[in-house]
Each structure stands twice: as C-alpha cells, then as structure tokens.
Design a protein around this motif. Sequence first.
Motif, PDB file in Angstrom:
ATOM      1  N   ALA A   1       0.830  -1.204   0.000  1.00  0.00           N
ATOM      2  CA  ALA A   1       0.000   0.000   0.000  1.00  0.00           C
ATOM      3  C   ALA A   1       0.861   1.250   0.000  1.00  0.00           C
ATOM      4  O   ALA A   1       0.532   2.244  -0.631  1.00  0.00           O
ATOM      5  CB  ALA A   1      -0.923  -0.013   1.218  1.00  0.00           C
ATOM      6  N   THR A   2       1.990   1.206   0.688  1.00  0.00           N
ATOM      7  CA  THR A   2       2.861   2.370   0.751  1.00  0.00           C
ATOM      8  C   THR A   2       3.682   2.548  -0.528  1.00  0.00           C
ATOM      9  O   THR A   2       3.867   3.664  -1.008  1.00  0.00           O
ATOM     10  CB  THR A   2       3.858   2.232   1.922  1.00  0.00           C
ATOM     11  OG1 THR A   2       3.150   1.846   3.081  1.00  0.00           O
ATOM     12  CG2 THR A   2       4.609   3.528   2.176  1.00  0.00           C
ATOM     13  N   LEU A   3       4.196   1.422  -1.042  1.00  0.00           N
ATOM     14  CA  LEU A   3       5.215   1.519  -2.087  1.00  0.00           C
ATOM     15  C   LEU A   3       4.768   1.125  -3.491  1.00  0.00           C
ATOM     16  O   LEU A   3       5.364   1.550  -4.466  1.00  0.00           O
ATOM     17  CB  LEU A   3       6.427   0.660  -1.714  1.00  0.00           C
ATOM     18  CG  LEU A   3       7.095   1.012  -0.387  1.00  0.00           C
ATOM     19  CD1 LEU A   3       8.245   0.057  -0.130  1.00  0.00           C
ATOM     20  CD2 LEU A   3       7.593   2.445  -0.401  1.00  0.00           C
ATOM     21  N   ASP A   4       3.751   0.269  -3.590  1.00  0.00           N
ATOM     22  CA  ASP A   4       3.340  -0.152  -4.927  1.00  0.00           C
ATOM     23  C   ASP A   4       2.354   0.872  -5.482  1.00  0.00           C
ATOM     24  O   ASP A   4       1.151   0.616  -5.615  1.00  0.00           O
ATOM     25  CB  ASP A   4       2.731  -1.560  -4.883  1.00  0.00           C
ATOM     26  CG  ASP A   4       2.488  -2.106  -6.281  1.00  0.00           C
ATOM     27  OD1 ASP A   4       1.793  -3.136  -6.379  1.00  0.00           O
ATOM     28  OD2 ASP A   4       2.977  -1.517  -7.259  1.00  0.00           O
ATOM     29  N   VAL A   5       2.877   2.036  -5.754  1.00  0.00           N
ATOM     30  CA  VAL A   5       2.040   3.138  -6.214  1.00  0.00           C
ATOM     31  C   VAL A   5       2.628   3.707  -7.495  1.00  0.00           C
ATOM     32  O   VAL A   5       3.743   3.377  -7.884  1.00  0.00           O
ATOM     33  CB  VAL A   5       1.941   4.260  -5.154  1.00  0.00           C
ATOM     34  CG1 VAL A   5       1.192   3.784  -3.933  1.00  0.00           C
ATOM     35  CG2 VAL A   5       3.322   4.766  -4.780  1.00  0.00           C
TER      36      VAL A   5
ATOM     37  N   VAL B   1      -1.343   6.996  -6.786  1.00  0.00           N
ATOM     38  CA  VAL B   1      -2.495   6.086  -6.679  1.00  0.00           C
ATOM     39  C   VAL B   1      -1.938   4.665  -6.646  1.00  0.00           C
ATOM     40  O   VAL B   1      -0.812   4.427  -7.084  1.00  0.00           O
ATOM     41  CB  VAL B   1      -3.458   6.246  -7.884  1.00  0.00           C
ATOM     42  CG1 VAL B   1      -4.046   7.645  -7.910  1.00  0.00           C
ATOM     43  CG2 VAL B   1      -2.769   5.929  -9.188  1.00  0.00           C
ATOM     44  N   PRO B   2      -2.738   3.722  -6.113  1.00  0.00           N
ATOM     45  CA  PRO B   2      -2.249   2.344  -6.096  1.00  0.00           C
ATOM     46  C   PRO B   2      -1.927   1.892  -7.525  1.00  0.00           C
ATOM     47  O   PRO B   2      -2.703   2.155  -8.439  1.00  0.00           O
ATOM     48  CB  PRO B   2      -3.420   1.546  -5.518  1.00  0.00           C
ATOM     49  CG  PRO B   2      -4.262   2.543  -4.804  1.00  0.00           C
ATOM     50  CD  PRO B   2      -4.071   3.846  -5.491  1.00  0.00           C
ATOM     51  N   ALA B   3      -0.797   1.229  -7.709  1.00  0.00           N
ATOM     52  CA  ALA B   3      -0.401   0.784  -9.046  1.00  0.00           C
ATOM     53  C   ALA B   3      -1.181  -0.473  -9.407  1.00  0.00           C
ATOM     54  O   ALA B   3      -1.446  -1.319  -8.568  1.00  0.00           O
ATOM     55  CB  ALA B   3       1.099   0.498  -9.072  1.00  0.00           C
ATOM     56  N   LEU B   4      -1.525  -0.569 -10.678  1.00  0.00           N
ATOM     57  CA  LEU B   4      -2.229  -1.759 -11.146  1.00  0.00           C
ATOM     58  C   LEU B   4      -1.240  -2.695 -11.834  1.00  0.00           C
ATOM     59  O   LEU B   4      -0.199  -2.271 -12.313  1.00  0.00           O
ATOM     60  CB  LEU B   4      -3.338  -1.344 -12.133  1.00  0.00           C
ATOM     61  CG  LEU B   4      -4.338  -0.329 -11.599  1.00  0.00           C
ATOM     62  CD1 LEU B   4      -5.383  -0.014 -12.666  1.00  0.00           C
ATOM     63  CD2 LEU B   4      -5.013  -0.851 -10.337  1.00  0.00           C
ATOM     64  N   HIS B   5      -1.613  -3.949 -11.845  1.00  0.00           N
ATOM     65  CA  HIS B   5      -0.758  -4.963 -12.452  1.00  0.00           C
ATOM     66  C   HIS B   5      -1.507  -5.646 -13.573  1.00  0.00           C
ATOM     67  O   HIS B   5      -2.628  -6.109 -13.372  1.00  0.00           O
ATOM     68  CB  HIS B   5      -0.321  -5.977 -11.395  1.00  0.00           C
ATOM     69  CG  HIS B   5       0.600  -5.392 -10.378  1.00  0.00           C
ATOM     70  ND1 HIS B   5       1.905  -5.782 -10.261  1.00  0.00           N
ATOM     71  CD2 HIS B   5       0.408  -4.418  -9.469  1.00  0.00           C
ATOM     72  CE1 HIS B   5       2.486  -5.063  -9.295  1.00  0.00           C
ATOM     73  NE2 HIS B   5       1.594  -4.235  -8.805  1.00  0.00           N
ATOM     74  N   LEU B   6      -0.895  -5.670 -14.715  1.00  0.00           N
ATOM     75  CA  LEU B   6      -1.529  -6.277 -15.878  1.00  0.00           C
ATOM     76  C   LEU B   6      -0.705  -7.489 -16.279  1.00  0.00           C
ATOM     77  O   LEU B   6       0.467  -7.362 -16.629  1.00  0.00           O
ATOM     78  CB  LEU B   6      -1.569  -5.253 -17.023  1.00  0.00           C
ATOM     79  CG  LEU B   6      -2.239  -5.674 -18.316  1.00  0.00           C
ATOM     80  CD1 LEU B   6      -3.691  -6.042 -18.081  1.00  0.00           C
ATOM     81  CD2 LEU B   6      -2.166  -4.551 -19.332  1.00  0.00           C
ATOM     82  N   ARG B   7      -1.322  -8.642 -16.191  1.00  0.00           N
ATOM     83  CA  ARG B   7      -0.603  -9.870 -16.530  1.00  0.00           C
ATOM     84  C   ARG B   7      -0.994 -10.272 -17.940  1.00  0.00           C
ATOM     85  O   ARG B   7      -2.166 -10.348 -18.289  1.00  0.00           O
ATOM     86  CB  ARG B   7      -0.971 -10.975 -15.538  1.00  0.00           C
ATOM     87  CG  ARG B   7      -0.371 -10.765 -14.157  1.00  0.00           C
ATOM     88  CD  ARG B   7      -1.189 -11.510 -13.121  1.00  0.00           C
ATOM     89  NE  ARG B   7      -1.217 -12.942 -13.371  1.00  0.00           N
ATOM     90  CZ  ARG B   7      -0.268 -13.783 -12.946  1.00  0.00           C
ATOM     91  NH1 ARG B   7       0.747 -13.323 -12.253  1.00  0.00           N
ATOM     92  NH2 ARG B   7      -0.364 -15.075 -13.204  1.00  0.00           N
TER      93      ARG B   7
END
Lengths: 565, 534
Positions: free
Chosen positions: A225-229, A265-271
């Motif tokens: 939450a803190t860093l994956d932004v 903002v929270p980063a999104l992950h696209l697989r």
Amino acid sequence: MLFVRVACVLLFAIGLPAQLQQSAPAPAAPAVLSYRIAGVVVNSLTGQPIAAASVAIGPTANQNGGISKAVTTGADGRFAFGGLTRGKYALMATARGFAMQSFEHHDAYSTAIAVGPDLDSEHLVFRLEPDASIDGEVTDDNNDPVQNGRVRLYEKKVQDGQLKISSINETETDDQGHFRIGHLAQGTYYLAVAARPWYAQNDRSAFRRKPSSTDADIPAAQEAATLDVTYPLTFYPNSPDWAGASPIMLHPGERATADVVMHAVPALHLRLRIGASTNRGATFATGRGASPVVFQRIFDGYLESVFNSPVSNAEPGIAEIMGLAPGHYVIQMPASNATNDKNGSGAWFQEIDLAGDAELNAGDAPAFASISGSVFFQGETTVPRGLVLRLSNPTTDESFWGAISDKGQVTFNGDGVRAGRYTVSLGNNHGFFLSKLSATGARLIGRTLEITGASSVHIVAVATRGIGQVDGVALLDGQSFAGAMIVLVPRDSANNSPLFRRDQSDSDGTFTLPNVVPGQYTVVAIANGWDLEWGNPAALQPYLKRGEAVQVAGESKLQVKVQVQ
Amino acid sequence: MLLCIWCVVLARLLPAQIVNASSAKGPGSFTVSGTVVNSVTGAPIGRALVRVSGVIQRTAFTDSEGHFQIEGIQEGYFIEAQKPGYFNPLEPDRGVRKWAGKAGSDAGSTVLKLTPMSAIYGRITDATGQPIEHMPVSLTERTVRDGRRYWNLRGSTQSDEDGSFRFADLMPGAYYLAAGPGRDETRILAVDEKPKTGYPSLYYPGAPDLASASPVQLGAGQQAQADFTMPEVRVYHVSGSVTGHLPDQRVGLLVLNQAGDPVSIPARMRWDVGAFDIDAIPAGSYVLRAISQGEQPLRAEVRLSVAANVDNVHLGLAPATTIPVVVRAETRTSNSTVAGWESGSPPVSVRLTRLDSSAASGSFMTEERGNQKNFSIELKRLDPGKYAVDLTPRGRWYVQSAVYGETNLLSDDLTVAAGQNYAMEVVLRDDGAILTGNVKSSDGTDASATVLVVPQSTSRRHAQVGRSFPSNGFTLNAVPPGEYLVFAFDHADKIEYADGDVLQAYASQAAHVTLTPNQESHVVLNLIQAGDGE
C-alpha cells in the motif's frame, strides 16, 4: 509560398552555394534592371520597430541555394536589400526573443516577395511574433519536487486538415521540479506530466515474506500500500484524465506558468499470458519478442507512449506489466521468435480500459492485420528505386512504410497494423502517382483503406509517370491578393486526403501547387482560412461553389485565376 | 557483500530477548523509532523513506517532524533512510545511510543523518546584459587520488533562452566552470558569410584558462551561483591539411582547449581531400587532434595559438602509440641474479591516467598476454599527452627502476608523443624491506591512521600507503630500500602528498627511517590531524 522552417535552420549551417544572382549596377551599359526589398520589422504585439533584428532573403521552396544576404536592422527597425534581379525571394527574420519566422507565415507557408517592374517590394511591414513560453513546477502530494518527470506539451491546431491535439514538445523537470519550454508561438496548448514516485517499488515479490519468517502477510500488504504506487499521466491543471485537461491559451510574448501536482495512486498490475511455452528462456529470448509495448489513448484517439513501466518475466509464460495507473491502454506484444518456442505467438494487441488488476490472454487478443502489396510501374522497364508505399492513420498519428522492391513487391515495416482507417499514398514519388488502387482483405474507398480485424490485406497498385502542377494567381475585385490560403481540393475529398495540395499566395498574388496527381480538382482561395479545418468536407463545402474547377492531366502545368473568398 | 558482513556481526550480538510485544506480530518482534535529520543543519527531514531490512522488509515515511516508527521488527536488521536530494557520504551513489541495528532492543531514539546534495547554477549574459542561449557550459571537479590532483568532467549542458544553466545533485568539492565558445545565434549568416565575432571560452569567473580560474568551493547542501559575462571577441578562420591516412579512411577532428577539454567549435574535416577548416574560433591557445580509428588507429596533434587567420596547419597522422612493457624481475640466490618469476600472473600491473584532459575516459590498464615464460604487457592505442604512471607490483616484489626513453618513471610523468618507439623497461626486485609500526594520538592511545611512507630521494617519488589499526598497527612489505619520512594522518584522502611542498608542512611530525634490503624495521608514529575529514 511553401517554406520549411527547419530546412532554413539547416541551410545556413551547411552552407549550400548560393545560386541567386545579384548583379552589380554597371555604370555605363544598360544593365539588367535591379530591384530592392525594403521595409521595417515590428513587434506584432506592440507594433514597435525591432532594433538589432537579423533579416535575410533566400530562395523559395522551388529554388536551390542558401541564404543569400543578411542584414541587421538599426534602432528604427528598417532593412533593405538592393541589387536584386526580378523573381521571388523568401524573406525571414529573427531577433532576441523572436524565433526565426518567414514573412506572414502560417506553419510551413509564407508570403514570398515578388520583385520586378510594377511591383512594390519596398514598403514591407514585417510583423514578428514575440516568443511565448510555459514554465512551471511539478510537485508531489507532500509538496516535494518531482525530479526527472517528463513534461509533454500538446497543441490543438489544424493538422493535415483536421483539428486535433498532438504532441509537439517534451522536456524534463530538474532537481527542483522546474521545467521550461520556450520559443512557443501563440496557440492553444495542453500539458501533461509522466513521472514515477521516487519511492515506488512495484515488484510485489520484494514484499513477500522470506521463507524463514512465520508472520502473517499483513505487513506485506501494508508495504504494498505504501510503495506499490504510481502517478497517472497528469494533465494540467490537475487531472489524471485527459477529459479534465484545461487548455493553456498562449498569447504572443506571454510567459505562462503551469504548475502540476502529482498524486500517487495504487499501481495496477496487468498480466499478459503469452503462449503456452513453459520454458522461460524460450519465450523471452533477448531481442525481439521480449517486451510488451504500452500506449495510452488520450485526446480522442491519440496514442501516447507509456514507458518506464517495469515488466516482470518472473513467471514462465507471463509478462507482468507493473506500475500502471487506471486508464485506457493499447498493449502490443511483438511476435516472439525464439527458436525453441514451438508455441510462440505472433504479434498481437489488446485495447483495455484498466480500472483494476487484470489479465489478458494472447489467445483472446486480436492479431495485427498483415499488410503486403505489389506495385506495377506502367511504361517502365525497371522499377525505380527509393519509392515507398505509405499508410497513415490520422487519428493515432501512426505511419507505416513499405519499401518497394525491384520486383514491385511491397514489404511493410513493423508487426502489422491495427484495425482503423489509413490513407494510402506513394512516398518519395519521383514524378509517379498511383493511377489505380485496389485491395483485398480490407475496404478501399478512394485512397482510404478501412481495416477491420486481423485480416491479411494485400494492396495492388499501378504507378504511372506524370505528376502535374497548378500555378495561379489569387484575385480580389480584380486586384492580386497576398497571403491567402490556396487549397487544391480533390473529388471525394473525404476519402482522398493524400491528394490535397496547399499554398499561400505571394506578394503578387501568385501561387504554385506542385506534385499534383492527375485528376479533377477545385482550387479555392480563402483570405483568412488558416484556422479552417480544410480536410473536413463540411467545413470546405461553402467555399467550393466559388472555386475554380481544374482538370489536371499528366505532366501538365496549368494556370488558373481564383477569386478570394 | 556489505550485507553479509553486517549479518555476521549482528548474529554475534543476538541476545534472545523478547521486548515489547507492542502489536500482535508474534514473539521476538519489537519497534524501532527515531528521527531523520539533515546532517548539516540538524533540521528534521519530513517524508523521507525509512527502510528496515533483514528477515523481512518494512518501510515507513517520516512525518513532518522527521519522526518515524516501525513495528514488527525481527532481531537482526539494518536500517536506512533515503530521500532525493540527499546522499550518504559513505555510499555517495545510493543516497542512503546504513546503520546496523542493535538486535533485540527497543531502539527508541535512532537518529539517521542524511547529507544534502549541492548545486551550482548561473546565468550567461553578454556585455549589454542580454541572455545568451545555447552556450555550452561544462563542470569539472578537482579531485585528489593517491596524493595527486586530477580533473574530472562532471557534467555539461547548454544555457536556455534566459541564459540560465544548472548542475544539481553534486557532492561537496572544488568545481571549475567553463562556458563557451559560441556565437550570437540571433544573427542569420548568409551561405558564404563567415562570422567575424563570437564568444570565447571562459573559466569562471572570467579567466581564459584553468590555471588562472578560481574554483567554486561547494559545501554540503549549498546552492552556489556562478554568473558569466561574455565579451564579444574577434573570431578567426583556421585551415590546413591532414595526411598519413588511406584515401577512404575516416578522420575525425577535435578542437581542445588548453586544459585538454573539447570545445564546441564546428570543424569541418574532409578526409577525402585531406583538408580541414574551422570557422569562428576565438583568439586563444588550442590543441587540434586528428583521430582515425580502424585497423590502424592513427593520431595527430598540433598546438595552435590563434590571434589571426591561420591557413597552413598540417596534421600528419601517425600510428597511435603502443608501448610495450618489458619486465625483468631480479631475485638474488647466493650472490647471483636470476631473471624471471614462478607463478602464472605477472608480478606488476601498469596503469596510466591522463593528466592533461579532464574528459579523457579513465585510465589505461596493461593488456597482458602470454604465459609465464613468454610474457608481454602492452599499453595500446595511446593518444599523445601526459600521463601519470602507477606501477603496482604484487607479492614480494618492488619496482627497482622504470624508464621510458630518457624518462625516469619513478620520479616523472610519462609524455606520449606521436611516432615514439620506446618500450617501458621495468626492473623488479624481491629484496625489499619490511616496515612495521603503530600510531599514537596526542593522548598516548593507539589510533587508526593512514600511513604514508615518502621516499627522500629525488629519483623516486611515489609514496607507499598503508592503513594502521589500533589493535595491531601496520605492516608494509616489499618496501624499496632507501631513506624515508613516515607520516601518520587521521585522513589522507584530500592531501596532495605527491607534491613535496604539501608534506613539508608536516615534516616535523614525521619519523625518519632508513630501510635496508631484507631487513625489518619498526617505527612509532604520532598521529597528525590533517583537518577536514570528509
């Protein structure tokens, strides 16, 4: 007159030999008459004369040579060039705070000065537009500077006949988050910043507990939450969505400020599930086929590159794009061509509205349409070298080039094209034009190709020699008119945009439209037409009635008189 | 690597202590809290990222008071803080500060100090105060390595339309700024027109060369301003011929200033006709260097003093210099001298570092090939210039002599000129002395220090350096026999000890030793406080 500003800058750096003749007035014999170009340079905003401006004359686009003469204005802003033979000259000027401009210029077009008997070329008022600029500061939620952010400048203007917003400049923020873009002309601009939070860590595998710990994974979620932004592409003044972008209306000489705040903002992950290969090494061989290419759609279809999104290949058969913000993306995967991957996939792409983590399968995605072509050169025993077939998408600003082999086969660069509307034209045409055009696998109307889906498209064309030219004069109430926008409009203009030609009438009202593909056209002259969306049939319609109809046959040069509207 | 060392240290410190189960994170976990501050001003740094790593990673931001608190820490961790604009003097390229945590205890008042980075900025204007755009500006740092002064190019940029430039994220040091040459770009030139005036190359605050320039002394966290006023000077035209290359061999031309740095003056090299010319070169001293790469690398260099148009300069290309290094190792066995050595790797390595150009890329190391019987070392593709020579013998060997042509490389620098044909001849011996000792501070306790063993003979210049520890002092093997002054400094990394005058000031605090072959000598030294440590 068409005058390319970029070429002007290059010319006086390279130093091409001048071919413009200047005859010295011989004292006794009846020499060639010599003429003058003279006038005053003024600030277009204030009307005041500009001292120490550098003014030069040079060849027009149809002539060869470099700048032939340059003078500096005195305190009164006056300039004069003497001893000129009759003809047309390009006139340009620059000064501190005024970027190089041609006389009465509009983008690449300007009014050339015609000199000769019965022509007044000695009372010119050269209005120079002062440079505008935009500077600003990019900060984050905590009011700290955002370093190394990419600041992108877009301009809304008529380009290729359509009013659109496209990227014109890019710069970086310094250690204090400052940026500055100078030497701008008046216009409507938009600004966006692409940056990454300095503390961002988008690879979640770094947060997962090490094998030896027995703690629950709650702390790892807190770390994420803190860093994956990430920062979304943020549009001035403060919008992660292009629809909320505010235009910056720049006036001549204006120093505008545009500060932007980046919100994490929270980063999104696209697989992306690529092929069925279980051998990690096979799918992601070095070189082509290794990484997805990501674009973001902004401003009604324009594609902006997204870079710096890390891609993880940790899991076999999966490419995970990390660090994306919510938005509308086009993901392209080049063909994987690893030798030991039997299930390697061809190139494919997917368009996605990303609002949360997502997964895409290569199998679901549309593949690119493959394009090939063949060109038959009528009346030629050998295929001329250097010609290309060009496909352009005016919405996304993409172009594809197909080199024409000595057997007339066309091979296009890239992995193929996405569905869309593309204009077809002959590049580096050397006097040839496409006299016949047909296509299989896509719908062809005029010179526009409509590609739907992942078909195999084959274009067949006949190229014929015989490019024409239309010269003319623009008249208003019987008097020659300078500075009018001249447009050569083809029939079925909506589907034949590569056939348009434009010019600006020179000081004696004359103009030249070169490189014209034979066919039927209407020539219009519009007095204040420079903001007109000339590629839009609805906008052009009111002017066609009073235009001049012309029939251009191969290798002909026509003369027309056109009424200015 | 560093991580492992700390881990080993921490493992030995582990008391099995359960302290402060402040959150339900399991037994053996505790809280670390503290403050992150600016090491220069002492002010707290808000929104710095504090990372605790060890078994698991935990991070937190400091609040506006610089405070942080991280829970759930396992025994054995270390902690670091980072924020853009700050660096750690111990690890300048990472901007973090590492600190070994005391395991198992509630480290309540950990203070992490971050050192702020510095910047140099300024404006370039002409004599009337108008800004000059697109003026090249370069930043060079004066550094000391192995007691010698070197110049390192740290950055280059161009002034913007306000005439402004900025170099940021700099470490403290002594910096020199150079601006120019250039021309007034708001004046259009006709095709056959040659510019008559332009702007020269100037070193801040307005000197024509590096030697007469003043450095900007940059402290930590300092923003220094350095403005330039550019006079308009006459510029000239230089032309000439270039020979010695094959007809289709490409030749490049560089124009360098006296300091050996390239200046951005457009130079046209037409290798096909063997001619070159340079427009708009301001008056001054320059070096013209012609370079041709390829199978046979060629070089030519000419010193040029420009005060008027010059039109018959000749650049005669010659093969780039390769220096073979011939090594003879002498060992005495009962009164006879035997040449050669047993082990596979060569007993000496040679490093050359360019002295007269800050932009030259790094040093040249020896290229070694062959086996232990038939062994050769070469220094290849050297541009003409001046080089510092560092000879590093291994094991029990010391360098007894090293010559290049007429130059004694133990006392002088190496000058490479085009067309030279010398070999570097090095003689090694293994009958060196051993020097041991320890260092005492003024209060009589053992101190750690950097020990400099400085030769007193004119034929040998390079000092030997060792490190002394309070526990067991220092030991230097394979010291060439001779007379020495031995110094012990608390910090020696900024001292230009290769310069004899610099050490003169400390001579009274040095010990005098005479070392004889194969003998061991012992010396007790007084610690010399050399002043600024970092």
